[in-house]
Scaffold this motif. Structure first.
Motif, mmCIF file in Angstrom:
data_model
loop_
_atom_site.group_PDB
_atom_site.id
_atom_site.type_symbol
_atom_site.label_atom_id
_atom_site.label_comp_id
_atom_site.label_asym_id
_atom_site.label_seq_id
_atom_site.Cartn_x
_atom_site.Cartn_y
_atom_site.Cartn_z
ATOM 1 N N LEU A 281 -8.731 2.034 0.932
ATOM 2 C CA LEU A 281 -7.934 0.967 0.580
ATOM 3 C C LEU A 281 -8.602 -0.106 -0.074
ATOM 4 N N MET A 282 -9.752 -0.281 0.340
ATOM 5 C CA MET A 282 -10.647 -1.327 -0.297
ATOM 6 C C MET A 282 -11.160 -0.939 -1.550
ATOM 7 N N ASP A 283 -11.319 0.510 -2.018
ATOM 8 C CA ASP A 283 -11.498 1.240 -3.225
ATOM 9 C C ASP A 283 -10.395 0.859 -4.207
ATOM 10 N N GLU A 284 -8.936 1.038 -3.606
ATOM 11 C CA GLU A 284 -7.843 0.320 -4.512
ATOM 12 C C GLU A 284 -7.747 -0.900 -4.806
ATOM 13 N N SER A 298 4.645 -7.741 -13.652
ATOM 14 C CA SER A 298 5.014 -8.918 -12.791
ATOM 15 C C SER A 298 3.762 -9.779 -12.175
ATOM 16 N N HIS A 299 2.649 -9.466 -12.501
ATOM 17 C CA HIS A 299 1.427 -10.017 -12.193
ATOM 18 C C HIS A 299 1.224 -10.352 -10.431
ATOM 19 N N THR A 300 1.787 -9.537 -9.685
ATOM 20 C CA THR A 300 1.891 -9.850 -8.369
ATOM 21 C C THR A 300 0.795 -9.074 -7.725
ATOM 22 N N ASP A 301 -0.229 -9.029 -8.319
ATOM 23 C CA ASP A 301 -1.143 -8.088 -7.954
ATOM 24 C C ASP A 301 -1.830 -8.877 -6.467
ATOM 25 N N LEU A 302 -1.865 -10.107 -6.357
ATOM 26 C CA LEU A 302 -2.369 -10.661 -5.032
ATOM 27 C C LEU A 302 -1.498 -10.081 -3.742
ATOM 28 N N TRP A 303 -0.316 -9.809 -3.930
ATOM 29 C CA TRP A 303 0.601 -9.464 -2.907
ATOM 30 C C TRP A 303 -0.125 -7.862 -2.081
ATOM 31 N N ASP A 304 -0.385 -7.253 -3.352
ATOM 32 C CA ASP A 304 -0.953 -5.649 -3.172
ATOM 33 C C ASP A 304 -2.110 -5.907 -2.764
ATOM 34 N N PHE A 305 -3.074 -6.909 -3.160
ATOM 35 C CA PHE A 305 -4.534 -7.153 -2.750
ATOM 36 C C PHE A 305 -4.456 -7.634 -1.179
ATOM 37 N N GLN A 306 -3.491 -8.470 -0.802
ATOM 38 C CA GLN A 306 -3.387 -8.607 0.645
ATOM 39 C C GLN A 306 -2.986 -7.526 1.310
ATOM 40 N N ALA A 307 -2.041 -6.739 0.694
ATOM 41 C CA ALA A 307 -1.536 -5.749 1.788
ATOM 42 C C ALA A 307 -2.524 -4.563 1.769
ATOM 43 N N ASN A 308 -3.525 -4.418 0.713
ATOM 44 C CA ASN A 308 -4.427 -3.358 1.030
ATOM 45 C C ASN A 308 -5.586 -3.923 1.898
ATOM 46 N N VAL A 309 -5.947 -5.111 2.037
ATOM 47 C CA VAL A 309 -6.556 -5.721 3.004
ATOM 48 C C VAL A 309 -6.050 -5.780 4.613
ATOM 49 N N ASP A 310 -4.934 -5.903 4.430
ATOM 50 C CA ASP A 310 -3.876 -5.829 5.951
ATOM 51 C C ASP A 310 -4.253 -4.161 6.397
ATOM 52 N N GLY A 311 -4.106 -3.483 5.362
ATOM 53 C CA GLY A 311 -4.216 -2.020 6.056
ATOM 54 C C GLY A 311 -5.701 -1.671 6.391
ATOM 55 N N ALA A 312 -6.520 -1.978 5.764
ATOM 56 C CA ALA A 312 -7.882 -1.871 5.903
ATOM 57 C C ALA A 312 -8.328 -2.633 7.204
ATOM 58 N N THR A 313 -7.865 -3.799 7.423
ATOM 59 C CA THR A 313 -8.276 -4.557 8.697
ATOM 60 C C THR A 313 -7.791 -3.914 9.836
ATOM 61 N N VAL A 314 -6.263 -3.531 9.776
ATOM 62 C CA VAL A 314 -5.758 -2.893 10.893
ATOM 63 C C VAL A 314 -6.675 -1.266 11.386
ATOM 64 N N LEU A 315 -7.055 -0.869 10.412
ATOM 65 C CA LEU A 315 -7.763 0.380 10.537
ATOM 66 C C LEU A 315 -9.238 0.112 11.017
ATOM 67 N N TYR A 316 -9.768 -0.836 10.664
ATOM 68 C CA TYR A 316 -10.966 -1.249 11.046
ATOM 69 C C TYR A 316 -10.995 -1.502 12.668
ATOM 70 N N GLY A 317 -9.788 -2.532 12.921
ATOM 71 C CA GLY A 317 -9.597 -3.035 14.152
ATOM 72 C C GLY A 317 -9.551 -1.842 14.984
ATOM 73 N N GLY A 318 -8.796 -0.822 14.705
ATOM 74 C CA GLY A 318 -8.520 0.211 15.632
ATOM 75 C C GLY A 318 -9.686 1.074 16.237
ATOM 76 N N VAL A 319 -10.825 0.876 15.411
ATOM 77 C CA VAL A 319 -12.107 1.542 15.536
ATOM 78 C C VAL A 319 -13.047 0.728 16.161
ATOM 79 N N ARG A 320 -12.861 -0.816 15.964
ATOM 80 C CA ARG A 320 -13.766 -1.549 16.250
ATOM 81 C C ARG A 320 -14.543 -1.413 17.427
ATOM 82 N N ASP A 321 -14.161 -1.516 18.483
ATOM 83 C CA ASP A 321 -14.749 -1.625 19.780
ATOM 84 C C ASP A 321 -15.399 -0.045 20.060
ATOM 85 N N ILE A 322 -15.231 1.084 19.215
ATOM 86 C CA ILE A 322 -16.126 1.983 19.264
ATOM 87 C C ILE A 322 -17.255 1.719 18.344
#
Length: 389
Positions: A281-284, A298-322
Motif C-alpha cells: 500500500l505504501m508502494d502505491e 479529477s486531481h483527488t489523489d490525496l483522498w487515495d493517498f489517505q486511504a492507502n495510509v489508512d489501509g497500511a495503518t490498519v495492517l500495521y496495527g494488527g501486527v504491532r503487538d507481535i
C-alpha cells in the motif's frame, strides 16, 4: 493497481525488461531459505527453480539502469502471492513469503502492466514446515488475520454500496452528484487495494489508468469514467461518452465490484500477507499518489493517498503487538513515521475531504515524498522481522 512505478529517486524511469532463470542451490538455514534474483537490463537470473516450504526470502538486486519489480505468482499464473516494487538501479530489496508446498511462477513486469515477461515455473516442495508462529504468539497472529479479513470484507461491502450509487448517478447524467461520490467511494477500494490486486485481471478491469493501456486493450473501470466526468483536462478533441457508453461502463464497474465482493468472502490471510500488504500500500503511494498521477483528471489523489495510509495503518496495527515482542525499536520507529505522515495529510484537509493535488506547492509535494521514503525504509523490514526472527 499494477502500473508503471516512478520512485522518488528515479522519476521518469521505465521498468527493467527481465527474462531467464538460472538454476542453482539456494542458501538455507533453520529460519529461512535465501534466494537471490539478479535483475539486469535484459535478464532475471534467479538462483534456483525450487525451494522447501517455509519461510523464503527473495533478495532482488537491480544491476540495471532502470526501476524494476519482481512477482511470485500462484499456480494459476494470475494471483499474486508476493511482490516487491520500486527497486531502483543499484538497490536491493527483499520479498519474504511463507511459501506453502505447490507450483508457482516468478515473473517480471516491465511497465507493471500486461502478462509480463520471463515467466518461469517455481516449485515449493513439502519440507514438513509447521507454519505456526511461536507458541506464545499463535493466538495473536490468528486474531490479527481474522480481524483483517473482517476489515477487508467491510471495506468491499462499502465499496459495493458506493459504486452502485455512483454508477446510478453517472448513468442518469447527474455529473455533479457522480463527481461528488467519486473520491469518497474510491477510498474503500484504495484501503484494500493490494488485496484486489491478488485477483489477476480484476484489478486492471477496475482501476487501470489510460496511460497503462496496452495496444488493443479495452479500457474500463473508475479511471475511464473519471476522464468523462472531468473532461477539462482531457486531450483536445475529446468527445464525451454517449449514453450507451456510459451505461456499458457503469454496468461493468458494478458487476466487477460485485465479483470482487464475492471473492473476498472466502479469502484467508497469513502474517506475511498482512505485512507485505502494508508495504504494498505504501508502494502505491510512492508510485502514483505522491506523484499526482493516479487521479489524472479529477486531481483527488490525496483522498487515495489517505486511504492507502489508512489501509497500511490498519495492517500495521494488527501486527504491532507481535512486533513489539520481537523488535520494539522498529515498532517505535514505525509509530513515529506513520504519525509524521498523517500530520502532513491532516494539514491538507478541506472540510470532509482534501485540497486538489494541483493546489499543492512543490515544497508540500517534496515534504510528502520525503516522508513516504522515511516510512518506507523501516516498513520494508516488517515482514522479515516478524516472519524470520
Amino acid at each position: 493497481m499494477l502500473r508503471p512505478t516512478l520512485s522518488v529517486a528515479a522519476t521518469g524511469a521505465a521498468l527493467l525488461l527481465l527474462s531467464g532463470c538460472v538454476a542453482n542451490n539456494p542458501t538455507a538455514d533453520a529460519e529461512h531459505t535465501a534466494i537471490t534474483v539478479d535483475s539486469s537490463s535484459d535478464a532475471c537470473a534467479i538462483d534456483t527453480e525450487t525451494a522447501p516450504s517455509g519461510n523464503v526470502r527473495f533478495t532482488v538486486k537491480n544491476s540495471g539502469d532502470q526501476v524494476t519489480e519482481f512477482y511470485l505468482l500462484a499456480g494459476d499464473g494470475l494471483r499474486i502471492v508476493g511482490e516487491v516494487e520500486n527497486i531502483g538501479p543499484g538497490i536491493s530489496r527483499d520479498l519474504v513469503v511463507q511459501a506453502r508446498p505447490g507450483d508457482y511462477y516468478t515473473v517480471c513486469k516491465p511497465g507493471m502492466i500486461g502478462a509480463g515477461i520471463g515467466k518461469a515455473a517455481f516449485t515449493v516442495t513439502d519440507s514438513g514446515h509447521d507454519f505456526e508462529a511461536d507458541a506464545d504468539l499463535t493466538a495473536q497472529v490468528a486474531t490479527a488475520n481474522t480481524n483483517y479479513a473482517a476489515y477487508v470484507k467491510d471495506q468491499i461491502a462499502q465499496l459495493v454500496a458506493g459504486t452502485d450509487a455512483f454508477a446510478a448517478a453517472y448513468v442518469a447524467g447527474d455529473d455533479e452528484e457522480a463527481r461528488a461520490l467519486y473520491a469518497p467511494t474510491r477510498v474503500h477500494w484504495e484501503r484494500v487495494e493490494t488485496v484486489a490486486e491478488s485477483f489477476g485481471d480484476l484489478d486492471p478491469m477496475l482501476d487501470l489508468r489510460e496511460a497503462d493501456l496496452e495496444e488493443g486493450q479495452e479500457w474500463t473501470g473508475w479511471h475511464a469514467i473519471e476522464k468523462d466526468l472531468w473532461p477539462a483536462d482531457a486531450e483536445p478533441g475529446f468527445a464525451a461518452y454517449t449514453p450507451e457508453q456510459r451505461q456499458a461502463l457503469a454496468a461493468k464497474l458494478v458487476a466487477d465490484t460485485a465479483t470482487l465482493n464475492e471473492k473476498v468472502q472466502v479469502l484467508e490471510f497469513t502474517l506475511d500477507m498482512q505485512t507485505n500488504g502494508a508495504i504494498g500500500l505504501m508502494d502505491e503511494v510512492a508510485s502514483g499518489k505522491v506523484t499526482g498521477e493516479e487521479e489524472f483528471w479529477s486531481h483527488t489523489d490525496l483522498w487515495d493517498f489517505q486511504a492507502n495510509v489508512d489501509g497500511a495503518t490498519v495492517l500495521y496495527g494488527g501486527v504491532r503487538d507481535i512486533l513489539l515482542a520481537k523488535d520494539a525499536d522498529l515498532a517505535a520507529t514505525l509509530d513515529t513515521e506513520f504519525a509524521a505522515l498523517q500530520t502532513l495529510l491532516d494539514a491538507q484537509r478541506d472540510g470532509d475531504g482534501f485540497r486538489l493535488y494541483t493546489e499543492l506547492s512543490p515544497a508540500e509535494i517534496r515534504a510528502f515524498s520525503d516522508q513516504v521514503n522515511a516510512l518506507g525504509e523501516p516498513l520494508n523490514q516488517l515482514t522479515a522481522t516478524l516472519v524470520l526472527n
